[in-house]
Design a protein around this motif. Structure first.
Motif, PDB file in Angstrom:
ATOM      1  N   UNK A 154      -0.752   4.416  -1.305  1.00  0.00           N
ATOM      2  CA  UNK A 154      -2.374   4.388  -0.808  1.00  0.00           C
ATOM      3  C   UNK A 154      -2.383   4.490   0.958  1.00  0.00           C
ATOM      4  N   UNK A 187      -2.888  -0.918  -8.927  1.00  0.00           N
ATOM      5  CA  UNK A 187      -2.799  -1.676  -8.000  1.00  0.00           C
ATOM      6  C   UNK A 187      -4.171  -2.470  -7.674  1.00  0.00           C
ATOM      7  N   UNK A 219      -5.888  -4.659  -4.613  1.00  0.00           N
ATOM      8  CA  UNK A 219      -5.760  -5.121  -3.149  1.00  0.00           C
ATOM      9  C   UNK A 219      -7.033  -5.976  -2.809  1.00  0.00           C
ATOM     10  N   UNK A 257      -9.280  -5.939  -0.255  1.00  0.00           N
ATOM     11  CA  UNK A 257     -10.693  -5.642   0.144  1.00  0.00           C
ATOM     12  C   UNK A 257     -11.525  -4.817  -0.608  1.00  0.00           C
ATOM     13  N   UNK A 259       0.792  -1.141   0.061  1.00  0.00           N
ATOM     14  CA  UNK A 259       0.145  -0.194  -0.074  1.00  0.00           C
ATOM     15  C   UNK A 259       0.803   1.254  -0.130  1.00  0.00           C
ATOM     16  N   UNK A 281      -9.920   4.585  -4.382  1.00  0.00           N
ATOM     17  CA  UNK A 281      -8.432   5.370  -3.946  1.00  0.00           C
ATOM     18  C   UNK A 281      -7.410   4.747  -5.168  1.00  0.00           C
ATOM     19  N   UNK A 282      -7.425   3.632  -5.383  1.00  0.00           N
ATOM     20  CA  UNK A 282      -6.317   3.031  -6.431  1.00  0.00           C
ATOM     21  C   UNK A 282      -6.461   3.627  -7.679  1.00  0.00           C
ATOM     22  N   UNK A 330     -11.447   1.323  -1.550  1.00  0.00           N
ATOM     23  CA  UNK A 330      -9.986   1.118  -1.896  1.00  0.00           C
ATOM     24  C   UNK A 330      -9.729   1.123  -3.515  1.00  0.00           C
ATOM     25  N   UNK A 348     -16.591  -0.765  -6.926  1.00  0.00           N
ATOM     26  CA  UNK A 348     -15.949  -2.229  -6.530  1.00  0.00           C
ATOM     27  C   UNK A 348     -15.365  -1.681  -5.145  1.00  0.00           C
TER      28      UNK A 348
END
Lengths: 261, 331
Positions: free
Chosen positions: A57, A86, A88, A90, A52, B221-222, B218, B215
């Motif tokens: 992030x 990226x 991740x 979650x 992250x 943000x990405x 997170x 989705x």
């Protein structure tokens, strides 16, 4: 070209009123164009935290990451998806989205204000779905996919984003073993043939030792080891990670005795 | 997709003209047409059409559309199919403020403008509380729960005020609570339409970040979305649109909640590039339809707007949510 560089990075957390818990300290990493790097370590060793931070992030405790020679805080947040993609774990399952729509989200950095897809965007989506073998699911609702299929769809989304740096947190989660090896081959191809710089974490260490030339091992107490599979097999952190007293690599196969203790 | 959008536009247009042509006072279609196009028509007919029916139809379309857009933004932000303008407590805040002016013995002259200003102040006050909570807690569920509790709290205070109010002010307040699209005259139209249209236009800027949010946070943000700023933008637009619509039309129920579900079902998509305009159109259709039924153009007396909305809305929302869960096109 240096795609990613970090010097003196420190990650960790401090529970309210508690002592600081350092996950990783004095961490240095340089990732060149076309390099494939695997990140391994026990649960809670700080793999996701490190990824992250590398993906911009999360703030590190100290130190800073650089992308393409530019310090991360100086790259505006909305421009970052063009540099790095990226993945991740979650995320929600995107109820109501078709697989195609989900993969097409990867084109956001390139589309206009309302996200309308142009021909080149559609081509990139098709290409990404072909590479991950999900073209047949395109019309299916993402929420009806199995966990493994959904993981592939998210991976396709990442490929559609077409960024030079790719950061993946346990991309092989939910994949069956052959699919996990296929994924590793795909990442290998992306780095070798397409010049992508790929950093990913995984618990599947056997195929990694066979197929990846640069591995980083975190111990979760501030230390790390990094190098080729052979170098890593001789490192004491590798023995303590696998809870064994001897690790070796023979013809690319990781061999160790797991009922030693 | 184009055909479905055309159908919605056609339906909205049809209902719009119906509500201009129909009413408790008979005005011949020819006179209506002449009034609209500035031709020769009896003064009374002209007044009825341009000063009563036209603003009312505009209010129903804009109010319904605005509430629908606000509902869609909130459902996406809170990842909750039951989120809607009334759930965040905004309409309750407006109700409380109106209740205080109407029944609290504040000595204020109870009149149209007091009511409007009070409603805007009330919903804005709740919005500020919600914003403060949203700043402290990243978790949207917390915000949603606080909004729900605020509306319980405000209705308790409203109940208290009602129990001590005198008959005439109680009646006035109850009437406001019925909801109506008739309250916006030609003079008030800019004050009503301006913020609502601005909110709708601004929400079009959020299409991409809202899609990236689907989705999960997170993921957004990405993809370079400033999720904090997105949350503020959604709250700001929602608060403004809901506040203004509630001020002028009362706490209109269900349209903001149901329209986005209709949009997802009609288009089988959750892409905001599609369902934002679709919700807007369907919200306008619902607003016009509910208003038309509430007016009962062939009878002497109307029925409360919120009665119509709830009669149609409640079963529809239950059906939509069951069907949506089955077919997976729900948020």
């Amino acid at each position: 070209m240096k795609v990613l560089e970090v010097r003196g990075l420190k990650t960790g957390y401090r529970p309210k009123g508690g002592a600081e818990n350092v996950l990783l300290e004095n961490f240095n990493l340089t990732a060149e164009e076309g390099e494939l790097i695997a990140l391994i370590g026990a649960n809670g060793a700080g793999k996701s935290t490190l990824l992250r931070v590398l993906a911009g992030l999360q703030e590190p405790r100290s130190g800073a990451a650089e992308w393409f020679g530019k310090s991360l805080p100086k790259i505006p947040v909305n421009q970052r998806p063009r540099y790095a993609a990226s993945l991740f774990r979650n995320f929600a399952k995107a109820d109501g989205m078709s697989v195609y729509d989900l993969v097409a989200l990867g084109r956001h950095p390139y589309t206009g204000m309302f996200g309308r897809l142009r021909d080149e965007d559609r081509e990139a989506v098709e290409h990404a779905m072909t590479l991950t073998g999900i073209s047949d699911f395109r019309a299916r609702q993402a929420a009806t996919l199995s966990d493994g299929e959904f993981q592939k769809a998210m991976l396709a989304k990442l490929l559609a984003q077409d960024a030079p740096l790719m950061i993946l947190d346990e991309p092989a989660t939910h994949l069956d073993l052959p699919a996990a090896v296929d994924l590793l081959r795909l990442l290998n191809r992306l780095s070798a043939d397409h010049g992508k710089t790929v950093i990913f974490s995984t618990h599947n260490i056997a195929p990694v030792f066979k197929l990846v030339r640069k591995i980083i091992l975190l111990d979760g107490r501030g230390n790390y080891a990094s190098g080729t599979p052979e170098q890593l097999s001789e490192h004491h952190l590798m023995c303590s990670f696998l809870r064994t007293d001897k690790v070796r690599v023979e013809n690319g196969n990781l061999i160790y005795n797991f009922d030693n203790k | 997709m184009r055909i479905r959008f055309a159908a919605i536009a056609l339906l909205a247009g049809l209902l719009f003209f119906l509500s201009i042509f129909l009413g408790s006072v008979y005005v011949s279609p020819a006179e209506v047409w002449q009034s609209l196009t500035g031709g020769e028509a009896p003064l009374l007919s002209q007044k009825i059409v341009t000063a009563v029916r036209l603003p009312r139809a505009l209010t129903a379309a804009l109010g319904g559309g605005g509430l629908a857009v606000a509902g869609l933004l909130m459902q996406t932000l809170f990842r909750n199919p039951l989120a809607g303008p009334s759930v965040l407590g905004l309409s309750s805040g407006a109700s409380l403020a109106v209740a205080v002016t109407a029944m609290g013995g504040t000595g204020l002259v109870f009149g149209y403008y007091t009511q409007t200003i009070a409603a805007v102040i009330g919903s804005t006050a709740v919005l500020l509380i919600i914003l403060a909570v949203a700043r402290r807690f990243a978790d949207v569920t917390v915000v949603l729960i606080v909004g729900l509790m605020l509306s319980f709290f405000t209705s308790a205070v409203v109940g208290l005020l009602q129990s001590v109010a005198d008959e005439s002010s109680l009646k006035a307040f109850v009437y406001w609570g019925f909801g109506s699209f008739a309250g916006v005259g030609t003079a008030q139209m800019p004050v009503f339409a301006g913020p609502v249209i601005a909110g709708i236009l601004l929400s079009a800027l959020l299409i991409k970040p809202l899609n990236a949010l689907l989705p999960g946070e997170m993921h957004a943000k990405s993809m370079g979305v400033n999720t904090g700023r997105l949350r503020l933008a959604v709250m700001g637009i929602t608060g403004m649109v809901t506040g203004v619509v509630t001020a002028f039309c009362g706490p209109v129920a269900f349209i903001g909640l149901a329209a986005p579900h209709f949009a997802r079902m009609t288009f089988g998509s959750v892409n905001h590039g599609i369902i934002l305009p679709a919700s807007l159109g369907i919200g306008a259709v619902l607003g016009l339809l509910c208003d038309l039924i509430a007016r009962r153009p062939f009878a002497d007396t109307g029925i409360p707007l919120n009665t119509v909305c709830a009669f149609m809305g409640a079963p529809v929302v239950i059906y939509l949510i069951f069907a949506g869960r089955r077919k997976k096109w729900l948020i």
